[in-house]
Motif scaffolding. Structure first.
Motif, PDB file in Angstrom:
ATOM      1  N   SER A   1      27.316  58.846  48.259  1.00  0.00           N
ATOM      2  CA  SER A   1      28.518  59.250  47.531  1.00  0.00           C
ATOM      3  C   SER A   1      28.515  58.431  46.250  1.00  0.00           C
ATOM      4  CB  SER A   1      29.759  58.926  48.383  1.00  0.00           C
ATOM      5  OG  SER A   1      30.859  58.581  47.568  1.00  0.00           O
ATOM      6  N   THR A   2      28.792  59.051  45.126  1.00  0.00           N
ATOM      7  CA  THR A   2      28.784  58.271  43.877  1.00  0.00           C
ATOM      8  C   THR A   2      29.869  57.191  43.914  1.00  0.00           C
ATOM      9  OG1 THR A   2      30.127  59.964  42.779  1.00  0.00           O
ATOM     10  CG2 THR A   2      27.736  60.050  42.417  1.00  0.00           C
ATOM     11  N   ASN A   3      30.953  57.422  44.668  1.00  0.00           N
ATOM     12  CA  ASN A   3      31.981  56.373  44.796  1.00  0.00           C
ATOM     13  C   ASN A   3      31.420  55.165  45.533  1.00  0.00           C
ATOM     14  OD1 ASN A   3      33.881  58.074  43.590  1.00  0.00           O
ATOM     15  ND2 ASN A   3      35.497  57.477  45.011  1.00  0.00           N
TER      16      ASN A   3
ATOM     17  N   GLN B   1      25.094  64.787  46.754  1.00  0.00           N
ATOM     18  CA  GLN B   1      25.595  63.700  47.601  1.00  0.00           C
ATOM     19  C   GLN B   1      25.404  64.110  49.053  1.00  0.00           C
ATOM     20  OE1 GLN B   1      29.326  61.760  45.363  1.00  0.00           O
ATOM     21  NE2 GLN B   1      29.751  63.842  45.976  1.00  0.00           N
TER      22      GLN B   1
ATOM     23  N   GLY C   1      29.460  63.179  50.430  1.00  0.00           N
ATOM     24  CA  GLY C   1      30.522  63.309  49.440  1.00  0.00           C
ATOM     25  C   GLY C   1      31.884  63.190  50.117  1.00  0.00           C
ATOM     26  N   LYS C   2      32.741  62.380  49.516  1.00  0.00           N
ATOM     27  CA  LYS C   2      34.041  62.103  50.131  1.00  0.00           C
ATOM     28  C   LYS C   2      35.170  62.775  49.362  1.00  0.00           C
ATOM     29  CE  LYS C   2      33.627  57.597  49.723  1.00  0.00           C
ATOM     30  NZ  LYS C   2      33.924  56.153  49.866  1.00  0.00           N
ATOM     31  N   GLY C   3      36.071  63.413  50.103  1.00  0.00           N
ATOM     32  CA  GLY C   3      37.287  63.938  49.508  1.00  0.00           C
ATOM     33  C   GLY C   3      38.454  63.028  49.843  1.00  0.00           C
ATOM     34  N   ARG C   4      39.619  63.411  49.430  1.00  0.00           N
ATOM     35  CA  ARG C   4      40.800  62.609  49.753  1.00  0.00           C
ATOM     36  C   ARG C   4      41.105  62.730  51.236  1.00  0.00           C
ATOM     37  NH1 ARG C   4      45.688  64.159  46.638  1.00  0.00           N
ATOM     38  NH2 ARG C   4      46.442  62.051  46.916  1.00  0.00           N
TER      39      ARG C   4
ATOM     40  N   TRP D   1      33.522  66.216  50.943  1.00  0.00           N
ATOM     41  CA  TRP D   1      33.427  66.974  49.692  1.00  0.00           C
ATOM     42  C   TRP D   1      32.038  67.580  49.651  1.00  0.00           C
ATOM     43  CZ3 TRP D   1      36.969  68.520  46.239  1.00  0.00           C
ATOM     44  CH2 TRP D   1      36.542  69.003  44.996  1.00  0.00           C
TER      45      TRP D   1
ATOM     46  N   LYS E   1      41.173  75.639  43.013  1.00  0.00           N
ATOM     47  CA  LYS E   1      40.739  74.270  42.679  1.00  0.00           C
ATOM     48  C   LYS E   1      39.331  74.251  42.098  1.00  0.00           C
ATOM     49  CE  LYS E   1      40.292  69.813  45.072  1.00  0.00           C
ATOM     50  NZ  LYS E   1      40.990  68.954  46.056  1.00  0.00           N
TER      51      LYS E   1
ATOM     52  N   GLY F   1      38.178  67.853  42.027  1.00  0.00           N
ATOM     53  CA  GLY F   1      38.923  66.887  42.830  1.00  0.00           C
ATOM     54  C   GLY F   1      38.574  65.469  42.383  1.00  0.00           C
ATOM     55  N   ILE F   2      39.507  64.565  42.564  1.00  0.00           N
ATOM     56  CA  ILE F   2      39.315  63.183  42.115  1.00  0.00           C
ATOM     57  C   ILE F   2      39.682  62.224  43.245  1.00  0.00           C
ATOM     58  CG2 ILE F   2      40.129  61.428  40.464  1.00  0.00           C
ATOM     59  CD1 ILE F   2      40.726  63.937  38.614  1.00  0.00           C
TER      60      ILE F   2
ATOM     61  N   GLY G   1      36.216  58.654  41.091  1.00  0.00           N
ATOM     62  CA  GLY G   1      35.172  59.640  41.373  1.00  0.00           C
ATOM     63  C   GLY G   1      35.674  61.048  41.083  1.00  0.00           C
ATOM     64  N   THR G   2      34.863  61.793  40.348  1.00  0.00           N
ATOM     65  CA  THR G   2      35.260  63.134  39.933  1.00  0.00           C
ATOM     66  C   THR G   2      34.209  64.139  40.380  1.00  0.00           C
ATOM     67  OG1 THR G   2      36.248  62.128  37.968  1.00  0.00           O
ATOM     68  CG2 THR G   2      35.945  64.503  37.915  1.00  0.00           C
ATOM     69  N   GLY G   3      34.648  65.172  41.044  1.00  0.00           N
ATOM     70  CA  GLY G   3      33.742  66.247  41.442  1.00  0.00           C
ATOM     71  C   GLY G   3      34.202  67.537  40.790  1.00  0.00           C
TER      72      GLY G   3
HETATM   73  C1  BTN Z   1      39.533  65.627  46.691  1.00  0.00           C
HETATM   74  O1  BTN Z   1      39.616  65.630  47.916  1.00  0.00           O
HETATM   75  O2  BTN Z   1      40.101  66.483  46.011  1.00  0.00           O
HETATM   76  C2  BTN Z   1      38.753  64.552  45.985  1.00  0.00           C
HETATM   77  C3  BTN Z   1      37.313  64.918  45.833  1.00  0.00           C
HETATM   78  C4  BTN Z   1      36.502  63.881  45.072  1.00  0.00           C
HETATM   79  C5  BTN Z   1      35.038  64.240  44.990  1.00  0.00           C
HETATM   80  C6  BTN Z   1      34.257  63.336  44.088  1.00  0.00           C
HETATM   81  S1  BTN Z   1      32.589  63.883  43.854  1.00  0.00           S
HETATM   82  C7  BTN Z   1      32.191  62.371  43.072  1.00  0.00           C
HETATM   83  C8  BTN Z   1      32.881  61.284  43.855  1.00  0.00           C
HETATM   84  N1  BTN Z   1      32.065  60.882  44.988  1.00  0.00           N
HETATM   85  C9  BTN Z   1      32.642  61.189  46.149  1.00  0.00           C
HETATM   86  O3  BTN Z   1      32.142  60.961  47.271  1.00  0.00           O
HETATM   87  N2  BTN Z   1      33.824  61.775  45.952  1.00  0.00           N
HETATM   88  C10 BTN Z   1      34.128  61.894  44.528  1.00  0.00           C
END
Ligand code: BTN
Length: 275
Positions: free
Chosen positions: A38-40, A62, A65-68, A73, A133, A136-137, A154-156
Motif C-alpha cells: 500500500s503506498t500509505n 497495490q 490497497g487500504k480504504g477507509r 481498495w 465515486k 478516495g483518500i 493517500g489518494t486513489g
Molecule cells: C476510501 O476508502 O475512500 C479511501 C481510499 C484510499 C485509497 C488510496 S490508494 C493510495 C493510498 N494507499 C492505500 O492503501 N490507500 C490509499
C-alpha cells in the motif's frame, strides 16, 4: 490515406511525474514502484527511515490497497493513480484532520481544471463525478499528544479504469468512463499535487480551512441534502448545511439545532443512494 502514429498518452513512471513537478517547492522526492503493499504503508516506512516532508510515493499497483474503515481498495495495475504524500507539518495533532479535506478539494479542482470534469466532493473526502465515486483518500498520522511526527495522505483515483469489481460497479466511475477517452495519469497526478501545494499553503496560515471554505463549499455535493449520521453514541437524520473551519460537517436537525460531526467518529450516508 493517412496512418496515425499515436503517441502513448498514459506513460506512468517517476520521471513522467517528476518532470511535471519541477516548479514545486513542496515535493522533495518522487518515488515510483511497480508494486507495493500500500503506498500509505510504504510512505510510513519511508517516514520511519527519515524520509523528508514532501516525499511522494507512487505505485502502479497495490497488493493490499487500504480504504477507509478497514475496507480494501481494489488496486489493479495500468489504470489508476495510487499515491501517498508524506508531510511533517509543524502543527498540533488536533489541527491535522482538515488536511484530508484539503486533498479532496485538490483532487476535485484538478479534475475540473485539467480534464473539465465536473467533480464534486462528498464530505469529508470522496470525490464524485455524475453521482459516482472517482477518488478516495486515506490519511494516517503518527503523533504524540502535542506533536505530529508525520502524516501520510493517500489518494486513489480511478483514471482509465473501464471495469470495476461487482461490489462497487454501481457506485464507482473513472475519468475515462466519463470522458470517453484515455487520459494521462502522470499529468493528473501532478495537477493534483500542484493544487494541493497551493491549498496547503492557505491551510497552514490558520491550521484550518478558513481560507478554503468557499472553494470547498462550492464543490460540496451534499449541502442541503438529507443525511443520516451514524455515530458511536447517536444515530440521527438531518440536513447537511456545510462545514466549519475544522472540517466538521454541520448537520441541522429537525428541531433546528445544528450539530458539528467529524469524519472520524461518524459515517454519513445520503438517505437516497450513494450521494
Ligand atoms: C476510501 O476508502 O475512500 C479511501 C481510499 C484510499 C485509497 C488510496 S490508494 C493510495 C493510498 N494507499 C492505500 O492503501 N490507500 C490509499
Amino acid at each position: 490515406g493517412y496512418r496515425m502514429i499515436e503517441a502513448p498518452v498514459d506513460v506512468f513512471n517517476a520521471s513522467e511525474i517528476k518532470s511535471r513537478l519541477e516548479a514545486s517547492s513542496l515535493i522533495q522526492k518522487v518515488l515510483y514502484t511497480e508494486e507495493t503493499d500500500s503506498t500509505n504503508t510504504w510512505a510510513k516506512r519511508l517516514a520511519e527511515e527519515g524520509s523528508p516532508s514532501g516525499t511522494l510515493a507512487v505505485a502502479e499497483r497495490q497488493t493490499q490497497g487500504k480504504g477507509r474503515r478497514g475496507k480494501v481498495w481494489s488496486s489493479p495495475e495500468g489504470t489508476s493513480v495510487y499515491m501517498t504524500l508524506l508531510l511533517r507539518p509543524e502543527i498540533l495533532p488536533q489541527y491535522a484532520a482538515p488536511l484530508t479535506l484539503v486533498m479532496g478539494l485538490s483532487v476535485a479542482q484538478a479534475l475540473s481544471e485539467t480534464l473539465r470534469l465536473p467533480a464534486g466532493i462528498k464530505w469529508p473526502n470522496d470525490v464524485v463525478v455524475s453521482g459516482k465515486k472517482i477518488c478516495g483518500i486515506l490519511t494516517e498520522m503518527n503523533a504524540q499528544i502535542d506533536y505530529v511526527e508525520y502524516l501520510v495522505i493517500g489518494t486513489g483515483i480511478n483514471v482509465n479504469t473501464q471495469e470495476f469489481p461487482d461490489e462497487i460497479r454501481d457506485v464507482a466511475t473513472s475519468a475515462a468512463v466519463q470522458l470517453g477517452h484515455i487520459v494521462s495519469r502522470a499529468e493528473l497526478a501532478a495537477a493534483v499535487i500542484r493544487c494541493f501545494e497551493k491549498n496547503y499553503k492557505i491551510y497552514l496560515e490558520s491550521c484550518s480551512l478558513k481560507g478554503l471554505m468557499e472553494d470547498y463549499r462550492e464543490k460540496m455535493i451534499n449541502v442541503n441534502r438529507e443525511v443520516k449520521v451514524m455515530g458511536p453514541g447517536e444515530v440521527f437524520e438531518g440536513v447537511a448545511k456545510g462545514i466549519n473551519p475544522a472540517g466538521e460537517l454541520l448537520v441541522e436537525r429537525p428541531n433546528g439545532s445544528v450539530t458539528a460531526v467529524s469524519g472520524g467518529e461518524v459515517s454519513v450516508r445520503g438517505i437516497y443512494g450513494y450521494v
